[in-house]
Every structure is written in structure tokens, then in C-alpha cells.
Design an enzyme around this catalytic site. Structure first.
Site, PDB file in Angstrom:
ATOM      1  N   GLY A  11      -3.350  -2.003   2.538  1.00 40.32           N
ATOM      2  CA  GLY A  11      -2.298  -2.609   1.712  1.00 40.32           C
ATOM      3  C   GLY A  11      -1.110  -1.661   1.680  1.00 40.32           C
ATOM      4  N   PHE A  12      -0.313  -1.752   0.622  1.00 35.16           N
ATOM      5  CA  PHE A  12       0.893  -0.931   0.555  1.00 35.16           C
ATOM      6  C   PHE A  12       0.570   0.566   0.562  1.00 35.16           C
ATOM      7  CE2 PHE A  12       2.604  -4.933  -1.093  1.00 35.16           C
ATOM      8  CZ  PHE A  12       3.741  -5.025  -0.319  1.00 35.16           C
ATOM      9  N   VAL A  77     -15.947  -2.653   3.315  1.00 36.78           N
ATOM     10  CA  VAL A  77     -16.621  -1.450   2.803  1.00 36.78           C
ATOM     11  C   VAL A  77     -17.509  -1.856   1.630  1.00 36.78           C
ATOM     12  CG1 VAL A  77     -16.238   0.754   1.615  1.00 36.78           C
ATOM     13  CG2 VAL A  77     -14.817   0.120   3.576  1.00 36.78           C
ATOM     14  N   GLU A 168       7.422 -16.660 -11.319  1.00 34.28           N
ATOM     15  CA  GLU A 168       7.872 -17.068  -9.980  1.00 34.28           C
ATOM     16  C   GLU A 168       7.180 -18.358  -9.540  1.00 34.28           C
ATOM     17  OE1 GLU A 168       9.314 -12.646  -8.528  1.00 34.28           O
ATOM     18  OE2 GLU A 168       7.374 -13.333  -7.845  1.00 34.28           O
ATOM     19  N   ALA A 313       3.995  -2.362  -5.905  1.00 39.87           N
ATOM     20  CA  ALA A 313       4.004  -1.878  -4.534  1.00 39.87           C
ATOM     21  C   ALA A 313       4.660  -0.498  -4.378  1.00 39.87           C
ATOM     22  CB  ALA A 313       4.689  -2.910  -3.643  1.00 39.87           C
TER      23      ALA A 313
HETATM   24  C1  FAD Z   1       0.895 -12.524  -6.277  1.00 43.26           C
HETATM   25  C2  FAD Z   1       1.345 -11.092  -6.410  1.00 43.26           C
HETATM   26  C3  FAD Z   1       2.700 -10.807  -6.532  1.00 43.26           C
HETATM   27  C4  FAD Z   1       3.135  -9.500  -6.635  1.00 43.26           C
HETATM   28  N1  FAD Z   1       4.491  -9.247  -6.734  1.00 43.26           N
HETATM   29  C5  FAD Z   1       4.927  -7.977  -6.740  1.00 43.26           C
HETATM   30  C6  FAD Z   1       6.324  -7.688  -6.734  1.00 43.26           C
HETATM   31  O1  FAD Z   1       7.157  -8.603  -6.752  1.00 43.26           O
HETATM   32  N2  FAD Z   1       6.714  -6.388  -6.695  1.00 43.26           N
HETATM   33  C7  FAD Z   1       5.811  -5.361  -6.677  1.00 43.26           C
HETATM   34  O2  FAD Z   1       6.203  -4.207  -6.618  1.00 43.26           O
HETATM   35  N3  FAD Z   1       4.478  -5.600  -6.704  1.00 43.26           N
HETATM   36  C8  FAD Z   1       4.025  -6.870  -6.727  1.00 43.26           C
HETATM   37  N4  FAD Z   1       2.677  -7.125  -6.735  1.00 43.26           N
HETATM   38  C9  FAD Z   1       1.743  -5.993  -6.847  1.00 43.26           C
HETATM   39  C10 FAD Z   1       1.590  -5.276  -5.529  1.00 43.26           C
HETATM   40  O3  FAD Z   1       1.344  -6.215  -4.500  1.00 43.26           O
HETATM   41  C11 FAD Z   1       0.449  -4.283  -5.654  1.00 43.26           C
HETATM   42  O4  FAD Z   1       0.768  -3.379  -6.671  1.00 43.26           O
HETATM   43  C12 FAD Z   1       0.233  -3.551  -4.357  1.00 43.26           C
HETATM   44  O5  FAD Z   1      -0.187  -4.431  -3.357  1.00 43.26           O
HETATM   45  C13 FAD Z   1      -0.812  -2.449  -4.540  1.00 43.26           C
HETATM   46  O6  FAD Z   1      -1.004  -1.814  -3.312  1.00 43.26           O
HETATM   47  P1  FAD Z   1      -2.439  -1.243  -2.962  1.00 43.26           P
HETATM   48  O7  FAD Z   1      -2.285  -0.552  -1.643  1.00 43.26           O
HETATM   49  O8  FAD Z   1      -2.986  -0.485  -4.110  1.00 43.26           O
HETATM   50  O9  FAD Z   1      -3.361  -2.521  -2.813  1.00 43.26           O
HETATM   51  P2  FAD Z   1      -3.227  -3.842  -1.843  1.00 43.26           P
HETATM   52  O10 FAD Z   1      -1.843  -3.881  -1.328  1.00 43.26           O
HETATM   53  O11 FAD Z   1      -3.762  -4.886  -2.655  1.00 43.26           O
HETATM   54  O12 FAD Z   1      -4.185  -3.435  -0.670  1.00 43.26           O
HETATM   55  C14 FAD Z   1      -5.560  -3.298  -0.811  1.00 43.26           C
HETATM   56  C15 FAD Z   1      -6.185  -3.463   0.559  1.00 43.26           C
HETATM   57  O13 FAD Z   1      -7.536  -3.065   0.477  1.00 43.26           O
HETATM   58  C16 FAD Z   1      -8.322  -3.980   1.209  1.00 43.26           C
HETATM   59  N5  FAD Z   1      -9.680  -3.961   0.662  1.00 43.26           N
HETATM   60  C17 FAD Z   1     -10.048  -4.215  -0.618  1.00 43.26           C
HETATM   61  N6  FAD Z   1     -11.388  -4.097  -0.749  1.00 43.26           N
HETATM   62  C18 FAD Z   1     -11.864  -3.767   0.455  1.00 43.26           C
HETATM   63  C19 FAD Z   1     -13.173  -3.518   0.967  1.00 43.26           C
HETATM   64  N7  FAD Z   1     -14.263  -3.579   0.189  1.00 43.26           N
HETATM   65  N8  FAD Z   1     -13.305  -3.197   2.267  1.00 43.26           N
HETATM   66  C20 FAD Z   1     -12.212  -3.138   3.082  1.00 43.26           C
HETATM   67  N9  FAD Z   1     -10.964  -3.366   2.655  1.00 43.26           N
HETATM   68  C21 FAD Z   1     -10.780  -3.660   1.361  1.00 43.26           C
HETATM   69  C22 FAD Z   1      -7.621  -5.310   1.003  1.00 43.26           C
HETATM   70  O14 FAD Z   1      -7.960  -6.236   2.010  1.00 43.26           O
HETATM   71  C23 FAD Z   1      -6.165  -4.897   1.045  1.00 43.26           C
HETATM   72  O15 FAD Z   1      -5.619  -4.970   2.334  1.00 43.26           O
HETATM   73  C24 FAD Z   1       2.203  -8.429  -6.630  1.00 43.26           C
HETATM   74  C25 FAD Z   1       0.838  -8.720  -6.503  1.00 43.26           C
HETATM   75  C26 FAD Z   1       0.420 -10.035  -6.390  1.00 43.26           C
HETATM   76  C27 FAD Z   1      -1.046 -10.329  -6.236  1.00 43.26           C
END
Ligand code: FAD
Length: 432
Positions: A11-12, A77, A168, A313
Site C-alpha cells: 500500500g502507500f 501473510v 464523498e 496516506a
Molecule cells: C475509501 C477510502 C478513502 C480514503 N481516502 C483518503 C484520502 O482521501 N486521503 C488520505 O490521505 N487517505 C485516505 N484514505 C486512507 C489511506 O488510504 C490509508 O491511510 C493508507 O492507504 C494507509 O496506507 P498503508 O500502507 O498503511 O495501508 P494500505 O494502503 O491499506 O496498504 C496495505 C496493504 O497491505 C496488504 N495486506 C494486508 N494484509 C495482508 C496480508 N495478510 N498479506 C499480504 N498483504 C496484506 C493489502 O493488500 C494492501 O496492499 C482512504 C481510505 C479508504 C479506505
């Protein structure tokens, strides 16, 4: 010897860490259960037929095809053996010297998991496509529904949770009903759809100040949506939602009210907060495990003033880059200061042409904020193709009010078998 860095989640946070480490002397393994990186902030546009799934997702492998030191692994995982420094995925054990856990968050129903089938949330592509089908099918079914009560239920849409995602979604459903679908049905008037946003707190968009939050509420009301603040949902079923004694009868309820962390805290036996986020130190490592880091939505991190960082993000991206720089510094026998989040502000959009923005104290609302919102989202999308396609789609929709991705997938033959997904209420016309 070259250090092995395993990153769980592309993810991000995970992607930003992997990109930074790809430039250094490390063997990196990036594991994700999907083969794509998802731009979650635009998921609601897939759910409301403005964009297609591939416009907001990009293949992870494509990001690293020129980086032989980064292995991409498609796998789910299921655990971490922190005693042996191994990640467990798909029956494999992947050894690491450093581990970055970036597994994000999942939907939370605050102890009411039984509501999930009636009020699906929006976290991934599958959710968005399924919601799109539900929303579009509700109009199709209303068109052929003889029972007025059931037709009304089909044309009622309830979104629970007045954060950015809920706001939204409501704005986009209102525009879909009032513009894109308005003149296409013969037996119903889609403009008569009732779209309600229910928020338990005293106002929507609580992360913004009161003025911007009120401005967003007025913009939703101008689109014909109802905003119910200070209203707690006490029940969800296949016919709608309850709020104490009050009911909203609806076949389409969407949950945008809360998230909790991935189960990574359990895998690591780590200390977590109430939402399951792993408590990390100032350098984002786990207490007593300086080689294991948690970042993004799955980590509970506080800033220098003791405030918890939001699940957005930019936090995840900055944390990913920070941990990569810390690992690189350690490899050279150096150290880096604690993580500091640079907050550039917040944005939320309400339909076509209106947004609110708080950019380092500069507050904007209306069309100028919407332009900032558009440019920010285009800029942060991954891949030139996606940027171009999204930009063209938005320009087209802006001029024509149309939505190009109005596909109801899963219909077999002439029968709308998918309609059976939504249980029907008994009606006066039913023969039973
Ligand atoms: C609908 C929605 C709208 C949003 N709008 C905004 C916005 O406008 N602005 C903003 O800043 N933030 C927004 N967010 C929040 C933002 O998307 C998150 O804060 C951000 O994605 C967090 O990044 P991350 O890397 O922690 O997790 P994520 O980006 O969620 O990435 C997690 C990754 O881990 C992987 N994963 C999870 N479990 C496992 C496993 N067991 N095995 C292998 N892979 C796994 C997933 O597939 C995913 O690719 C929004 C979120 C959602 C759901």
C-alpha cells in the site's frame, strides 16, 4: 553480507519503503495479497461508476521490473515468527534481517460484525465493484418493482459515517441519481432517490474546522442529500437501519463509519491500542525489537506533542520513506533522528466542482478547493496511464455529467439473477 528486508503490504507505506530501499544495497522482498497497489482515496469513484478499477490500481511488479534486488511476492501473510525472524505466507517461511509491517486497516463495525452483510464497507476493489453493482441494481430493480413500499426502499440510500469517505460517497450517489441516471428510466424518477448521511458525532468531517464542516454539509444539502448528525445507528438489517426508535428503510446501506488495524499486532504478540494498531516507538520500531517496524494504518504512532497520527496516506508514505532511511543509515553505522510527520493539510470533495481544503492553515471551499483536490489526486496517482485516464474521465464527466463505468457485472443470461443478492421484502403483490 547484504541485509534482507521483508516488507508486508504494498500500500502507500510499503511501496514508499520498497522504492527507497530499492536504491540501496539490500535484498528486498515485497509481499502483498493482491498483485496491484491500490489508490484508496478514489475507491468511492469506482463504487459510483465514475472510474474503472484499473484506473486507480497499478501492478506492483511493474514498479520494480528494473530493480533486480526487489522481489515481489503475491501471497497472503498468515503469521510472523519473530523468534526465528521469519514471515509465514502461503506455506513458505521468508527469512528477514529487517521487517516492515505495512498491512493497513480493515472495516470495523464496533462489535456489530453481524451488520456487515447488510452494510458493506469500502476498503478494496472488490468492495467498490460490489457496491457499484448494488447501487446500480437498486435503480434497475426499482424500475420494475410493482410494490410502492419496496420501490421506495430501493430508492433510499443510507451511508453511515460522516468522515471523508462517507461525505464523498453521498455526494457522488446524489450526482449519479440527479444527473447521470436522471432521464434514463421510464417508470421511476431517479432524482426522487433519498440519500441520507448518518453521523453519530455533532458534525460531519470532524477533522476539519467547524466552518468547513458546515460548508460541506450545505454543499451536500444543495445536492439534495439529507445529513443527520448526532444520530447513532443502533441496528442494521436487510430492510434498512435503525437509529433508536427511528428507521430508514433502505436496500442500500453503506458502512463508512470506522476502521481497525490489520491483525499484524496479533501475529507479533505486540502491544496494541483499542483499534488493534501496533504501538511503536519514536523510530517506528517495536519495543525490544529494533529490527521490526510497523507503519501506516497498522501502527499507533504519536507525534512529539503526544497526538496520535491520523490514518491517512501521507503518514504511511512518510513513514515508509523514514524507515527505509533509518535502515540505510544503520547499514552505514549511522543513526537518524525520530520520525516527524510533515502535515501538508486535508482535502475532501463533495460532488462535482466542490471541495473543502485546509492546507497548512489556508482554508478553502468550493471550486478552488476542488481544483486543488483534482490536481493533488492526479499527482499522487501511480503511473502516467492512470493519471491521463483519470484526468480525461473527470474532464468528460465535468462537461457531460455522465459516468463512464456504469457496468453491472455478474448478470447471467436474460435473468437478473444478481438481484437475488438483495433479499426482497414480502410485498402485497407476492403470490405467497
Ligand atoms: C475509501 C477510502 C478513502 C480514503 N481516502 C483518503 C484520502 O482521501 N486521503 C488520505 O490521505 N487517505 C485516505 N484514505 C486512507 C489511506 O488510504 C490509508 O491511510 C493508507 O492507504 C494507509 O496506507 P498503508 O500502507 O498503511 O495501508 P494500505 O494502503 O491499506 O496498504 C496495505 C496493504 O497491505 C496488504 N495486506 C494486508 N494484509 C495482508 C496480508 N495478510 N498479506 C499480504 N498483504 C496484506 C493489502 O493488500 C494492501 O496492499 C482512504 C481510505 C479508504 C479506505
Amino acid at each position: 553480507m547484504v541485509s534482507r528486508v521483508v516488507i508486508i503490504g504494498a500500500g502507500f507505506g510499503g511501496l514508499s519503503a520498497a522504492k527507497a530501499l530499492a536504491r540501496g544495497p539490500f535484498d528486498v522482498t515485497l509481499i502483498d495479497r493482491y498483485n496491484y497497489h491500490l489508490f484508496q482515496p478514489l475507491l468511492y469513484q469506482v463504487a459510483t461508476a465514475a472510474l474503472s478499477p484499473s484506473d486507480i490500481a497499478s501492478p506492483i511488479r511493474a514498479e520494480f521490473h528494473r530493480r533486480p534486488n526487489v522481489d515481489v511476492m503475491l501471497g497472503n501473510v498468515s503469521g510472523i515468527d519473530s523468534g526465528r525472524n521469519e514471515v509465514i505466507a502461503e506455506g513458505e517461511r521468508i527469512p528477514f534481517d529487517y521487517l516492515i509491517v505495512a498491512t493497513g486497516a480493515q472495516q470495523s463495525y464496533f462489535g456489530h460484525d453481524d451488520w456487515a452483510p447488510y452494510a458493506p464497507g469500502l476498503k478494496g476493489i472488490d468492495d467498490a465493484v460490489s457496491l457499484r453493482r448494488r447501487i446500480l441494481l437498486a435503480f434497475e430493480r426499482a424500475e420494475i418493482e410493482p410494490d410502492p413500499d419496496e420501490r421506495r426502499r430501493l430508492l433510499n440510500f443510507a451511508v453511515v459515517g460522516g468522515g471523508a469517505t462517507g461525505v464523498e460517497l453521498v455526494g457522488a450517489i446524489a450526482e449519479l441519481a440527479r444527473h447521470a441516471l436522471a432521464s434514463e428510466f421510464h417508470n421511476i424518477d431517479p432524482r426522487s432517490a433519498r440519500i441520507v448521511l448518518v453521523e453519530a458525532g455533532p458534525r460531519i468531517l470532524s477533522q476539519f474546522d467547524d466552518e468547513l464542516s458546515q460548508s460541506a454539509q450545505r454543499a451536500l444539502e444543495r445536492l439534495g442529500a439529507e445529513v443527520r448528525v448526532g444520530t447513532e445507528v443502533t441496528g442494521c438489517d436487510d430492510l434498512g437501519i435503525s437509529m433508536g426508535r427511528e428507521r430508514i428503510e433502505s436496500r442500500t446501506v453503506i458502512w463508512a463509519a470506522g476502521v481497525e488495524a490489520s491483525p499484524a499486532g496479533t501475529w507479533l504478540g505486540a502491544d496494541t491500542d483499542r483499534a488493534g494498531r501496533i504501538k511503536v516507538g519514536p523510530d517506528l520500531s517495536l519495543p525490544g525489537k529494533p529490527h521490526i517496524f510497523a507503519i501506516g494504518d497498522t501502527a499507533a504512532c504519536v507525534d512529539a506533542e503526544g497526538r496520535r497520527l491520523p490514518g491517512v496516506a501521507p503518514v504511511a508514505k512518510q513513514q515508509g520513506a523514514y524507515v527505509a532511511s533509518l535502515i540505510s543509515a544503520r547499514a552505514q553505522g549511522q543513526s537518524v533522528p525520530p520520525f516527524r510527520y510533515k502535515d501538508y493539510g486535508m482535502l475532501a470533495t463533495i460532488g462535482r466542482g466542490y471541495a473543502v481544503a485546509d492546507l497548512e492553515g489556508v482554508k478553502l471551499s468550493g471550486f478552488p478547493a476542488w481544483l486543488v483536490w483534482c490536481f493533488a489526486h492526479i499527482y499522487f496517482l501511480i503511473g502516467y496511464r492512470n493519471r491521463l485516464i483519470v484526468m480525461l474521465n473527470w474532464a468528460w464527466s465535468f462537461v457531460t455529467f455522465q459516468r463512464g463505468a456504469r457496468l453491472i457485472t455478474g448478470i447471467v443470461g436474460a435473468q437478473m439473477t444478481d438481484l437475488k443478492e438483495m433479499p426482497r421484502a414480502p410485498s402485497a403483490q407476492d403470490p405467497t
